[in-house]
Design a protein around this motif. Structure first.
Motif, PDB file in Angstrom:
ATOM      1  N   ARG A  52     -10.910   3.889   1.308  1.00 44.11           N
ATOM      2  CA  ARG A  52     -11.430   3.229   2.501  1.00 44.11           C
ATOM      3  C   ARG A  52     -12.163   4.261   3.329  1.00 44.11           C
ATOM      4  O   ARG A  52     -11.560   5.257   3.762  1.00 44.11           O
ATOM      5  CB  ARG A  52     -10.256   2.606   3.295  1.00 44.11           C
ATOM      6  CG  ARG A  52     -10.638   1.951   4.595  1.00 44.11           C
ATOM      7  CD  ARG A  52     -11.351   0.599   4.413  1.00 44.11           C
ATOM      8  NE  ARG A  52     -10.618  -0.314   3.575  1.00 44.11           N
ATOM      9  CZ  ARG A  52     -11.029  -0.701   2.347  1.00 44.11           C
ATOM     10  NH1 ARG A  52     -12.169  -0.286   1.846  1.00 44.11           N
ATOM     11  NH2 ARG A  52     -10.306  -1.530   1.634  1.00 44.11           N
ATOM     12  N   ALA A  60     -11.542  -8.314   6.017  1.00 44.61           N
ATOM     13  CA  ALA A  60     -10.534  -8.093   7.063  1.00 44.61           C
ATOM     14  C   ALA A  60     -11.262  -7.945   8.390  1.00 44.61           C
ATOM     15  O   ALA A  60     -12.213  -7.166   8.494  1.00 44.61           O
ATOM     16  CB  ALA A  60      -9.736  -6.824   6.757  1.00 44.61           C
ATOM     17  N   PRO A 108       0.805  -1.232   0.000  1.00 45.78           N
ATOM     18  CA  PRO A 108       0.000   0.000   0.000  1.00 45.78           C
ATOM     19  C   PRO A 108       0.837   1.281   0.000  1.00 45.78           C
ATOM     20  O   PRO A 108       1.862   1.371   0.676  1.00 45.78           O
ATOM     21  CB  PRO A 108      -0.816  -0.097   1.297  1.00 45.78           C
ATOM     22  CG  PRO A 108      -0.308  -1.269   2.036  1.00 45.78           C
ATOM     23  CD  PRO A 108       0.870  -1.843   1.332  1.00 45.78           C
ATOM     24  N   HIS A 143     -14.628  -4.593   6.238  1.00 46.73           N
ATOM     25  CA  HIS A 143     -13.656  -4.531   7.338  1.00 46.73           C
ATOM     26  C   HIS A 143     -14.372  -4.400   8.656  1.00 46.73           C
ATOM     27  O   HIS A 143     -15.272  -3.582   8.778  1.00 46.73           O
ATOM     28  CB  HIS A 143     -12.737  -3.314   7.169  1.00 46.73           C
ATOM     29  CG  HIS A 143     -12.036  -3.327   5.860  1.00 46.73           C
ATOM     30  ND1 HIS A 143     -12.667  -3.024   4.700  1.00 46.73           N
ATOM     31  CD2 HIS A 143     -10.773  -3.664   5.539  1.00 46.73           C
ATOM     32  CE1 HIS A 143     -11.826  -3.163   3.699  1.00 46.73           C
ATOM     33  NE2 HIS A 143     -10.673  -3.556   4.171  1.00 46.73           N
ATOM     34  N   SER A 162      -0.694   0.243   6.309  1.00 45.95           N
ATOM     35  CA  SER A 162      -2.032   0.801   6.100  1.00 45.95           C
ATOM     36  C   SER A 162      -3.055   0.122   7.003  1.00 45.95           C
ATOM     37  O   SER A 162      -4.211   0.507   7.033  1.00 45.95           O
ATOM     38  CB  SER A 162      -2.460   0.674   4.636  1.00 45.95           C
ATOM     39  OG  SER A 162      -2.665  -0.670   4.294  1.00 45.95           O
ATOM     40  N   ALA A 163      -2.630  -0.916   7.735  1.00 46.28           N
ATOM     41  CA  ALA A 163      -3.530  -1.581   8.687  1.00 46.28           C
ATOM     42  C   ALA A 163      -2.658  -2.312   9.709  1.00 46.28           C
ATOM     43  O   ALA A 163      -1.536  -2.739   9.389  1.00 46.28           O
ATOM     44  CB  ALA A 163      -4.442  -2.566   7.969  1.00 46.28           C
ATOM     45  N   PHE A 212      -1.432  -8.313   2.239  1.00 45.63           N
ATOM     46  CA  PHE A 212      -0.925  -6.941   2.264  1.00 45.63           C
ATOM     47  C   PHE A 212       0.278  -6.864   3.194  1.00 45.63           C
ATOM     48  O   PHE A 212       0.192  -7.263   4.354  1.00 45.63           O
ATOM     49  CB  PHE A 212      -2.015  -5.969   2.721  1.00 45.63           C
ATOM     50  CG  PHE A 212      -3.111  -5.812   1.714  1.00 45.63           C
ATOM     51  CD1 PHE A 212      -4.047  -6.825   1.514  1.00 45.63           C
ATOM     52  CD2 PHE A 212      -3.209  -4.672   0.934  1.00 45.63           C
ATOM     53  CE1 PHE A 212      -5.055  -6.698   0.564  1.00 45.63           C
ATOM     54  CE2 PHE A 212      -4.215  -4.526  -0.017  1.00 45.63           C
ATOM     55  CZ  PHE A 212      -5.139  -5.550  -0.200  1.00 45.63           C
ATOM     56  N   MET A 271      -6.536  -8.893  11.448  1.00 51.05           N
ATOM     57  CA  MET A 271      -5.604  -7.780  11.626  1.00 51.05           C
ATOM     58  C   MET A 271      -4.957  -7.827  13.019  1.00 51.05           C
ATOM     59  O   MET A 271      -5.292  -8.663  13.853  1.00 51.05           O
ATOM     60  CB  MET A 271      -6.332  -6.450  11.407  1.00 51.05           C
ATOM     61  CG  MET A 271      -6.834  -6.287   9.965  1.00 51.05           C
ATOM     62  SD  MET A 271      -7.669  -4.715   9.678  1.00 51.05           S
ATOM     63  CE  MET A 271      -9.265  -5.009  10.439  1.00 51.05           C
ATOM     64  N   ARG A 294      -3.890   3.814  -1.546  1.00 51.87           N
ATOM     65  CA  ARG A 294      -4.944   4.116  -0.568  1.00 51.87           C
ATOM     66  C   ARG A 294      -5.302   5.596  -0.702  1.00 51.87           C
ATOM     67  O   ARG A 294      -4.739   6.456  -0.043  1.00 51.87           O
ATOM     68  CB  ARG A 294      -4.438   3.771   0.834  1.00 51.87           C
ATOM     69  CG  ARG A 294      -4.603   2.304   1.199  1.00 51.87           C
ATOM     70  CD  ARG A 294      -6.059   1.937   1.471  1.00 51.87           C
ATOM     71  NE  ARG A 294      -6.623   2.782   2.491  1.00 51.87           N
ATOM     72  CZ  ARG A 294      -6.621   2.486   3.789  1.00 51.87           C
ATOM     73  NH1 ARG A 294      -6.150   1.347   4.206  1.00 51.87           N
ATOM     74  NH2 ARG A 294      -7.147   3.318   4.678  1.00 51.87           N
ATOM     75  N   GLU A 332      -1.148  -1.028  -4.051  1.00 48.68           N
ATOM     76  CA  GLU A 332      -2.443  -0.474  -3.632  1.00 48.68           C
ATOM     77  C   GLU A 332      -2.260   1.016  -3.356  1.00 48.68           C
ATOM     78  O   GLU A 332      -1.440   1.393  -2.517  1.00 48.68           O
ATOM     79  CB  GLU A 332      -2.982  -1.141  -2.362  1.00 48.68           C
ATOM     80  CG  GLU A 332      -4.332  -0.527  -1.954  1.00 48.68           C
ATOM     81  CD  GLU A 332      -4.874  -1.000  -0.620  1.00 48.68           C
ATOM     82  OE1 GLU A 332      -4.163  -0.880   0.402  1.00 48.68           O
ATOM     83  OE2 GLU A 332      -6.033  -1.474  -0.595  1.00 48.68           O
ATOM     84  N   MET A 388      -7.989 -11.591   6.008  1.00 48.36           N
ATOM     85  CA  MET A 388      -6.935 -11.406   6.996  1.00 48.36           C
ATOM     86  C   MET A 388      -7.533 -11.075   8.353  1.00 48.36           C
ATOM     87  O   MET A 388      -8.570 -10.428   8.442  1.00 48.36           O
ATOM     88  CB  MET A 388      -5.917 -10.325   6.597  1.00 48.36           C
ATOM     89  CG  MET A 388      -6.398  -8.915   6.500  1.00 48.36           C
ATOM     90  SD  MET A 388      -7.286  -8.566   4.983  1.00 48.36           S
ATOM     91  CE  MET A 388      -6.053  -8.678   3.762  1.00 48.36           C
ATOM     92  N   GLN A 448       0.399  -5.638   9.536  1.00 47.55           N
ATOM     93  CA  GLN A 448       1.116  -5.870   8.266  1.00 47.55           C
ATOM     94  C   GLN A 448       2.606  -6.038   8.555  1.00 47.55           C
ATOM     95  O   GLN A 448       3.184  -5.274   9.311  1.00 47.55           O
ATOM     96  CB  GLN A 448       0.916  -4.696   7.309  1.00 47.55           C
ATOM     97  CG  GLN A 448      -0.448  -4.695   6.682  1.00 47.55           C
ATOM     98  CD  GLN A 448      -0.709  -3.436   5.871  1.00 47.55           C
ATOM     99  OE1 GLN A 448       0.056  -2.470   5.913  1.00 47.55           O
ATOM    100  NE2 GLN A 448      -1.817  -3.434   5.162  1.00 47.55           N
ATOM    101  N   THR A 491      -7.873   2.084  -3.853  1.00 45.42           N
ATOM    102  CA  THR A 491      -8.760   1.850  -2.706  1.00 45.42           C
ATOM    103  C   THR A 491      -9.117   3.151  -2.014  1.00 45.42           C
ATOM    104  O   THR A 491      -8.230   3.874  -1.546  1.00 45.42           O
ATOM    105  CB  THR A 491      -8.055   0.934  -1.667  1.00 45.42           C
ATOM    106  OG1 THR A 491      -7.763  -0.311  -2.278  1.00 45.42           O
ATOM    107  CG2 THR A 491      -8.930   0.712  -0.449  1.00 45.42           C
ATOM    108  N   LYS A 523     -13.014  -9.702  -0.500  1.00 46.69           N
ATOM    109  CA  LYS A 523     -12.007  -9.472   0.548  1.00 46.69           C
ATOM    110  C   LYS A 523     -12.642  -9.137   1.894  1.00 46.69           C
ATOM    111  O   LYS A 523     -13.526  -8.291   1.984  1.00 46.69           O
ATOM    112  CB  LYS A 523     -11.095  -8.319   0.114  1.00 46.69           C
ATOM    113  CG  LYS A 523      -9.990  -8.008   1.111  1.00 46.69           C
ATOM    114  CD  LYS A 523      -9.039  -6.960   0.576  1.00 46.69           C
ATOM    115  CE  LYS A 523      -9.681  -5.599   0.585  1.00 46.69           C
ATOM    116  NZ  LYS A 523      -8.766  -4.521   0.239  1.00 46.69           N
TER     117      LYS A 523
HETATM  118  O1  LIG Z   1      -8.426  -4.031   2.760  1.00 47.30           O
HETATM  119  C1  LIG Z   1      -7.239  -3.953   2.927  1.00 47.30           C
HETATM  120  C2  LIG Z   1      -6.537  -4.866   3.807  1.00 47.30           C
HETATM  121  C3  LIG Z   1      -5.881  -4.122   4.925  1.00 47.30           C
HETATM  122  O2  LIG Z   1      -6.887  -3.585   5.742  1.00 47.30           O
HETATM  123  C4  LIG Z   1      -5.037  -5.075   5.773  1.00 47.30           C
HETATM  124  O3  LIG Z   1      -5.492  -5.461   6.835  1.00 47.30           O
HETATM  125  O4  LIG Z   1      -3.934  -5.424   5.342  1.00 47.30           O
HETATM  126  C5  LIG Z   1      -5.012  -3.029   4.331  1.00 47.30           C
HETATM  127  C6  LIG Z   1      -5.752  -2.085   3.420  1.00 47.30           C
HETATM  128  O5  LIG Z   1      -4.858  -1.154   2.844  1.00 47.30           O
HETATM  129  C7  LIG Z   1      -6.455  -2.836   2.360  1.00 47.30           C
HETATM  130  O6  LIG Z   1      -7.287  -1.983   1.622  1.00 47.30           O
END
Ligand SMILES: O=C1C[C@@](O)(C(=O)O)C[C@@H](O)[C@@H]1O
Length: 250
Positions: free
Chosen positions: A81, A171, A21, A142, A230-231, A223, A203, A48, A46, A201, A234, A79, A169
């Motif tokens: 968000r 999260a 990201p 999410h 970005s979350a 990611f 988090m 963001r 990505e 994923m 990671q 993306t 997807k």
């Molecule tokens: O949706 C996702 C996954 C994410 O939230 C993560 O947990 O890695 C990171 C975000 O940038 C991405 O848009």
């Protein structure tokens, strides 16, 4: 599970694809962050765009997308968000639609994130705009507070496929290790059930394992970070590739 191929990258086949990201707030930061990725092992960028202060300014948006496109042949996932789902800002429905239209019509991106919870009518319209412009849809949801129950998570992924996602997807935030195992189990089951590639994923720190086990469970993308995350949870892209390779088998 079907494979989604973008610019020669087969999402849903082999090792999970690694997405990096960019979270710059202006054009300069965006380009600098992209340049700092040079030489790193990753598959998808990505952008963001909710971090970008000029998101509502169509000519600035177009300019930043064109610059990024001119610098890479890798797939670009765009993306936005919403703050409702842990992002940096909230567009109105009308603004969201205008943004998606401008971004897709720029022909500078390959994939666009559309949030499932935006409401079925709007989601349907946004998917239509993306597909008319040959852009693949990563539909997302999410939960930054908890891990929904098994059936809720299944339903959300199923709903994404019904609404026209090319990639589904999810999260979630685990509170316990059991939540992480629930997510992994659900992913395994849904990767067989759905036609589309899925990405999931858990988090945060206790969910980290879920970011490397995609090849086992059927999560097709993960990611990572190269500096700014970005979350939560990671991991560094180089460590990530070592672990993905250790797990990989033919
Ligand atoms: O949706 C996702 C996954 C994410 O939230 C993560 O947990 O890695 C990171 C975000 O940038 C991405 O848009």
């Amino acid at each position: 599970m079907k494979v989604c191929t973008v610019r020669g990258i087969h999402i849903g086949e082999g090792k999970p694809k690694v997405c990096l990201p960019i979270v710059g707030k202006n054009e300069k930061e965006i380009i600098q962050q992209f340049q700092s990725f040079q030489g790193l092992p990753y598959d998808v960028i990505e952008l963001r765009i909710d971090f970008y202060q000029e998101i509502r300014n169509s000519s600035s948006l177009k300019s930043v997308l064109q610059k990024l496109r001119s610098m890479t042949d890798l797939p670009i996932l765009l993306t936005y968000r919403s703050s409702r789902e842990g992002g940096q800002m909230q567009l109105s429905d009308e603004e969201y639609q205008t943004f998606v239209k401008q971004a897709c019509e720029s022909q500078c991106i390959d994939l666009i994130d559309i949030e499932l919870m935006s409401g079925n009518t709007l989601v349907f319209q946004l998917v239509e705009i993306a597909h008319q412009n040959d852009i693949k849809v990563v539909m997302s949801n999410h939960d930054f507070d908890k891990t929904p129950c098994f059936s809720d998570m299944m339903n959300r992924l199923e709903q994404m496929e019904i609404l026209g996602a090319d990639i589904c997807k999810l999260a979630v935030m685990p509170i316990t290790y059991k939540d992480v195992i629930t997510l992994l189990n659900m992913t395994l089951e849904m990767s067989h059930k759905l036609e589309r590639p899925i990405v999931t994923m858990a988090m945060g720190k206790i969910g980290v394992i879920s970011r490397i086990t995609g090849e086992l469970t059927g999560s097709s993308m993960t990611f990572a970070s190269a500096g700014k995350i970005s979350a939560p949870g990671q991991m560094n892209v180089i460590d990530m590739q070592v672990l993905l390779e250790a797990i990989h088998h033919d």
